[in-house]
Structure formats: structure tokens, C-alpha cells
Design a protein around this motif. Structure first.
Motif, PDB file in Angstrom:
ATOM      1  N   ILE A   1      10.707  -2.083  -9.961  1.00  0.00           N
ATOM      2  CA  ILE A   1       9.499  -2.973  -8.497  1.00  0.00           C
ATOM      3  C   ILE A   1      10.451  -2.878  -8.212  1.00  0.00           C
ATOM      4  N   ILE A   2      10.349  -3.029  -7.031  1.00  0.00           N
ATOM      5  CA  ILE A   2      11.012  -3.609  -5.545  1.00  0.00           C
ATOM      6  C   ILE A   2      11.191  -4.876  -5.671  1.00  0.00           C
ATOM      7  N   MET A   3      12.052  -5.904  -5.838  1.00  0.00           N
ATOM      8  CA  MET A   3      11.590  -6.899  -5.836  1.00  0.00           C
ATOM      9  C   MET A   3      12.503  -7.771  -3.805  1.00  0.00           C
ATOM     10  N   VAL A   4      11.532  -8.533  -3.975  1.00  0.00           N
ATOM     11  CA  VAL A   4      11.419  -9.625  -2.407  1.00  0.00           C
ATOM     12  C   VAL A   4      12.151 -11.310  -2.902  1.00  0.00           C
TER      13      VAL A   4
ATOM     14  N   GLN B   1      11.035  -8.064  11.476  1.00  0.00           N
ATOM     15  CA  GLN B   1      12.016  -6.425  11.932  1.00  0.00           C
ATOM     16  C   GLN B   1      12.551  -6.424  11.133  1.00  0.00           C
ATOM     17  N   ILE B   2      13.573  -6.866  10.422  1.00  0.00           N
ATOM     18  CA  ILE B   2      14.641  -7.480   9.736  1.00  0.00           C
ATOM     19  C   ILE B   2      13.837  -6.710   7.819  1.00  0.00           C
ATOM     20  N   LEU B   3      12.870  -8.010   7.445  1.00  0.00           N
ATOM     21  CA  LEU B   3      12.315  -7.597   5.996  1.00  0.00           C
ATOM     22  C   LEU B   3      11.497  -5.871   6.339  1.00  0.00           C
ATOM     23  N   THR B   4      11.710  -5.327   7.890  1.00  0.00           N
ATOM     24  CA  THR B   4      10.014  -4.027   7.552  1.00  0.00           C
ATOM     25  C   THR B   4      11.580  -3.242   7.085  1.00  0.00           C
ATOM     26  N   ASN B   5      12.274  -3.332   7.413  1.00  0.00           N
ATOM     27  CA  ASN B   5      13.859  -2.313   7.846  1.00  0.00           C
ATOM     28  C   ASN B   5      14.287  -1.996   6.632  1.00  0.00           C
ATOM     29  N   LEU B   6      14.798  -3.162   5.957  1.00  0.00           N
ATOM     30  CA  LEU B   6      15.161  -3.766   4.454  1.00  0.00           C
ATOM     31  C   LEU B   6      13.784  -2.687   2.964  1.00  0.00           C
ATOM     32  N   LEU B   7      13.007  -3.352   4.011  1.00  0.00           N
ATOM     33  CA  LEU B   7      11.742  -2.562   2.942  1.00  0.00           C
ATOM     34  C   LEU B   7      11.531  -0.771   3.386  1.00  0.00           C
ATOM     35  N   THR B   8      11.817  -0.724   4.442  1.00  0.00           N
ATOM     36  CA  THR B   8      11.798   0.727   4.558  1.00  0.00           C
ATOM     37  C   THR B   8      12.855   1.525   3.483  1.00  0.00           C
ATOM     38  N   ASN B   9      14.022   1.096   3.600  1.00  0.00           N
ATOM     39  CA  ASN B   9      15.182   1.486   2.650  1.00  0.00           C
ATOM     40  C   ASN B   9      14.629   1.681   1.492  1.00  0.00           C
ATOM     41  N   ALA B  10      14.322   0.049   1.011  1.00  0.00           N
ATOM     42  CA  ALA B  10      14.299   0.469  -0.287  1.00  0.00           C
ATOM     43  C   ALA B  10      13.362   1.177  -1.025  1.00  0.00           C
ATOM     44  N   LEU B  11      11.229   1.586  -0.438  1.00  0.00           N
ATOM     45  CA  LEU B  11      11.097   2.482  -0.784  1.00  0.00           C
ATOM     46  C   LEU B  11      11.578   3.878  -0.591  1.00  0.00           C
ATOM     47  N   LYS B  12      12.514   3.747   0.787  1.00  0.00           N
ATOM     48  CA  LYS B  12      13.324   5.506   0.556  1.00  0.00           C
ATOM     49  C   LYS B  12      13.862   5.867  -0.233  1.00  0.00           C
ATOM     50  N   TYR B  13      14.445   4.928  -1.183  1.00  0.00           N
ATOM     51  CA  TYR B  13      15.980   5.008  -2.464  1.00  0.00           C
ATOM     52  C   TYR B  13      14.929   4.894  -3.741  1.00  0.00           C
ATOM     53  N   GLY B  14      14.263   3.506  -3.917  1.00  0.00           N
ATOM     54  CA  GLY B  14      13.744   3.188  -5.068  1.00  0.00           C
ATOM     55  C   GLY B  14      12.862   4.140  -5.953  1.00  0.00           C
TER      56      GLY B  14
ATOM     57  N   THR C   1       0.786  -1.633   0.236  1.00  0.00           N
ATOM     58  CA  THR C   1      -0.380  -0.226   0.203  1.00  0.00           C
ATOM     59  C   THR C   1       0.952   1.256  -0.034  1.00  0.00           C
ATOM     60  N   ILE C   2       1.684   1.294   0.589  1.00  0.00           N
ATOM     61  CA  ILE C   2       2.812   2.644   1.067  1.00  0.00           C
ATOM     62  C   ILE C   2       3.041   2.440  -0.759  1.00  0.00           C
ATOM     63  N   ALA C   3       3.931   1.807  -1.405  1.00  0.00           N
ATOM     64  CA  ALA C   3       5.071   1.430  -2.444  1.00  0.00           C
ATOM     65  C   ALA C   3       3.660   1.762  -3.031  1.00  0.00           C
ATOM     66  N   ALA C   4       2.633   1.418  -3.541  1.00  0.00           N
ATOM     67  CA  ALA C   4       1.176   2.147  -4.681  1.00  0.00           C
ATOM     68  C   ALA C   4       1.249   3.204  -4.638  1.00  0.00           C
ATOM     69  N   ASN C   5       1.334   3.659  -2.735  1.00  0.00           N
ATOM     70  CA  ASN C   5       0.985   5.827  -2.454  1.00  0.00           C
ATOM     71  C   ASN C   5       2.780   5.837  -3.407  1.00  0.00           C
ATOM     72  N   GLU C   6       3.402   5.371  -3.348  1.00  0.00           N
ATOM     73  CA  GLU C   6       4.631   6.362  -4.353  1.00  0.00           C
ATOM     74  C   GLU C   6       5.126   6.119  -5.734  1.00  0.00           C
ATOM     75  N   ASP C   7       4.530   5.442  -6.224  1.00  0.00           N
ATOM     76  CA  ASP C   7       4.429   5.117  -7.420  1.00  0.00           C
ATOM     77  C   ASP C   7       5.403   4.013  -7.289  1.00  0.00           C
ATOM     78  N   LYS C   8       5.637   2.807  -6.511  1.00  0.00           N
ATOM     79  CA  LYS C   8       6.233   2.254  -6.958  1.00  0.00           C
ATOM     80  C   LYS C   8       5.776   0.401  -6.567  1.00  0.00           C
ATOM     81  N   ARG C   9       6.279  -0.540  -7.161  1.00  0.00           N
ATOM     82  CA  ARG C   9       5.508  -1.722  -7.169  1.00  0.00           C
ATOM     83  C   ARG C   9       6.239  -2.308  -6.529  1.00  0.00           C
TER      84      ARG C   9
END
Length: 328
Positions: free
Chosen positions: A96-99, A78-91, A50-58
Motif C-alpha cells: 500500500i502506498i500511503m498519502v 504537479q508535486i503530488l503527481t511526481n511524488l506518486l510516480t516515484n512511489a509507484l516506481k519503487y514500491g 488505476t496505475i497502481a492496480a495494474n502494478e498490484d499496488k494500492r
């Protein structure tokens, strides 16, 4: 929106709490339990999509793993959340952000990749606390990757960062793989367990840590519960005894360690009061193996939650005991 805000708040608060624990040498223990891999990772991804969609990312999730593994679900979240937060911040927008979650020999890996401008001149420095890149702005707490590295190390794993041609940055966490089987999964650990409406539930909380109290406020508001928070057991007892029968709490949530009157003493006093002794008590603690926790359970606590407190774990615990009350 409320759930997104609560998850973001939880991550920031948990990072700050973990940082405080690291600085004092008191970090939460790693607790290993069975995890249903596919539903677990899909659930973690939902809010971030949902956060990614609001920032035009997938976001895209790929899993090539055994169906059940053993690990600490709160720490892995917590590990995955922090990694995703970082990827959304700089993507970059429109990317597309891949996991990727996959088996890697005797280990298993979580790899998070984002496409965008590489903002770090030295990838070795990004695991230091308060490093936020060269954007000219401080975003978040600046603790995410430092906390990730610390958690991964606690679990006996490794983390590496790579910058690839074309602007891709990938963080890969490798953790020891311990396979399980479906029969290892407890019924109450199923993420699809029935959760009842909590909008009319009254919760009385005793928590002296301001950050944890803020986190609980955010979670309980999101769940729709009616709640009051005090800072110690004595205040909780006094407040509970002033209430009329139709205002008694349905659930009591206690910190294990508090000033003035701690968790164990509060439980024993609650159990001596006829009007309050049947109310389920949930204890929150950072050390699930301590003698203190065992004493609180013997004194009459119904169950416990491990700190840092997880939104879904709190929701399930309250739902379970409210449902038990309604069936009796």
C-alpha cells in the motif's frame, strides 16, 4: 487508458518545460486560489489508483485538513503527481502506498510513503536532476523530485526524505497553511461542474512550442475533439479563412507568444473578420500577471489558461464556452 496516458504525458512534458524554465531563469509564477481539499485530492488520486492496480499496488488517502485552503492547484497537482510516480516506481508489489494530507501547525503537509527496497544510497542526492536510483534502468525523465523541490521552494515550503526501518520511504512536503471557506470557491472552480460532450467540437490551435503542442494533442484527443495545430497566428488566420462555414472552429486556442504573428495581433485580426469574430478565444500563458495577457483580454480573448496546461482546466474552459454558444 487514454486518460492515463494523457496524464502521464502531461507530467513528463510539464517537468521538461519546467526544467527548461529553471535553466533559463523563467519559471511560472505561483498563483494562489481557493481549493476544495477533499474533492481536489481525490481527483488527483483517481488516475494513479488505476496505475497502481495494474502494478498490484494500492493507494490509500487520509485527509485531516480544513475543507478549503488557498494554494496553486496546478503546482500542488504537479508535486503530488511526481511524488506518486516515484512511489509507484519503487514500491513493492502487493503493498500500500500511503498519502497523508494533514494540518501541521501553521503549515500543512503532504506525506507520501511506499514500502520497498531502498534504492538510494544518499537521500540528499535524490533531489538532483536525472537521478533515478540504482535499478540499472532509466525510468521517466529523472526530473520528478528535482521539480518537486523547486516547486515547493517557490511556494515557501520545505521537503524532506526519510528511510524508515522495514523498508518504508517517506517524502514529506510542508507548505504554509492559508485557510479558506466554502464561499471562497467560485462556481467554475468546482470539480463537479457539468461538462458536456466534446466529441463534435472543432478546435483550432496556434502553439509554437513542440512540447506544449504535443501535450495539447494528447489532451484534445482524449477529449474527443476535432482539432488542427499550427505554429503561429498567421498560419492560424490563413487556415481559418480557407474553411467553409460548416468547418469553422468552435474554439480557438492561442499561445500568448509566437513567432511571425503573436497572440495579441492574432486576436485583433480575428476580431476584424466577420466570419470569425464571434468564436471564443482561449489564451495560454505562463505569466498570468503580464501586461500582455491584459492586452489580449481587452483585444477580445474570452479567457486564459495558465501554463503548464492542465487537462481538467482545458476541459472545463472548452466546455464552458461551448455551452455558452449552445445557449445563445
Amino acid at each position: 487508458v487514454g486518460y492515463i496516458v494523457s496524464c502521464s504525458a502531461r507530467n513528463i512534458v510539464n517537468n521538461v518545460l519546467d526544467m527548461a524554465g529553471i535553466e533559463t531563469g523563467k519559471t511560472p509564477r505561483i498563483v494562489s486560489g481557493p481549493i476544495a481539499v477533499i474533492p481536489f485530492f481525490r481527483e488527483v488520486m483517481i488516475v494513479h489508483k488505476t496505475i497502481a492496480a495494474n502494478e498490484d499496488k494500492r493507494l490509500r488517502l487520509e485527509i485531516d485538513m480544513p475543507k478549503v485552503i488557498f494554494g496553486d492547484p496546478l503546482v500542488i497537482t504537479q508535486i503530488l503527481t511526481n511524488l506518486l510516480t516515484n512511489a509507484l516506481k519503487y514500491g513493492a508489489r502487493g503493498t500500500i502506498i500511503m498519502v497523508r494530507v494533514k494540518r501541521a501547525g501553521v503549515n500543512w503537509e503532504i506525506a507520501v510513503s511506499n514500502y520497498g527496497e531502498v534504492v538510494f544510497t544518499d537521500l540528499n542526492e535524490i533531489f538532483d536532476p536525472f537521478v533515478t536510483g540504482k535499478t540499472g534502468q532509466i525510468q521517466g525523465s529523472g526530473l520528478g523530485l528535482f521539480i518537486v523541490k523547486n516547486k515547493v521552494s517557490q511556494m515557501g515550503g520545505t521537503i524532506r526524505a526519510e528511510s524508515h526501518p522495514g523498508g518504508y520511504t517517506t517524502f514529506t512536503v510542508a507548505l504554509p497553511l492559508v485557510e479558506g471557506k466554502p464561499s471562497d470557491l467560485p462556481e467554475e472552480g468546482n470539480p463537479n461542474v457539468e461538462v458536456i460532450d466534446l466529441s463534435s467540437i472543432r478546435v483550432l490551435v496556434a502553439e509554437d512550442n513542440n512540447l506544449t503542442a504535443f501535450l495539447l494533442t494528447t489532451f484534445l484527443e482524449d477529449l474527443g475533439c476535432q482539432f488542427e495545430i499550427v505554429s503561429n497566428g498567421r498560419d492560424l488566420l490563413e487556415l481559418a479563412q480557407k474553411k467553409s462555414p460548416d468547418e469553422y472552429p468552435d474554439i480557438i486556442l492561442l499561445d500568448s507568444r509566437m513567432p511571425v504573428l503573436g497572440g495579441e495581433e492574432t486576436i485583433r485580426m480575428l476580431k476584424r473578420l466577420p466570419v470569425l469574430n464571434e468564436i471564443p478565444i482561449i489564451v495560454s500563458t505562463a505569466d498570468v500577471y503580464s501586461d500582455a495577457l491584459e492586452r489580449m483580454l481587452k483585444a477580445g480573448a474570452s479567457t486564459y489558461l495558465k501554463k503548464p496546461i492542465d487537462h481538467q482546466a482545458l476541459k472545463r474552459a472548452i466546455s464552458l464556452y461551448v455551452k455558452k454558444i449552445s445557449l445563445e
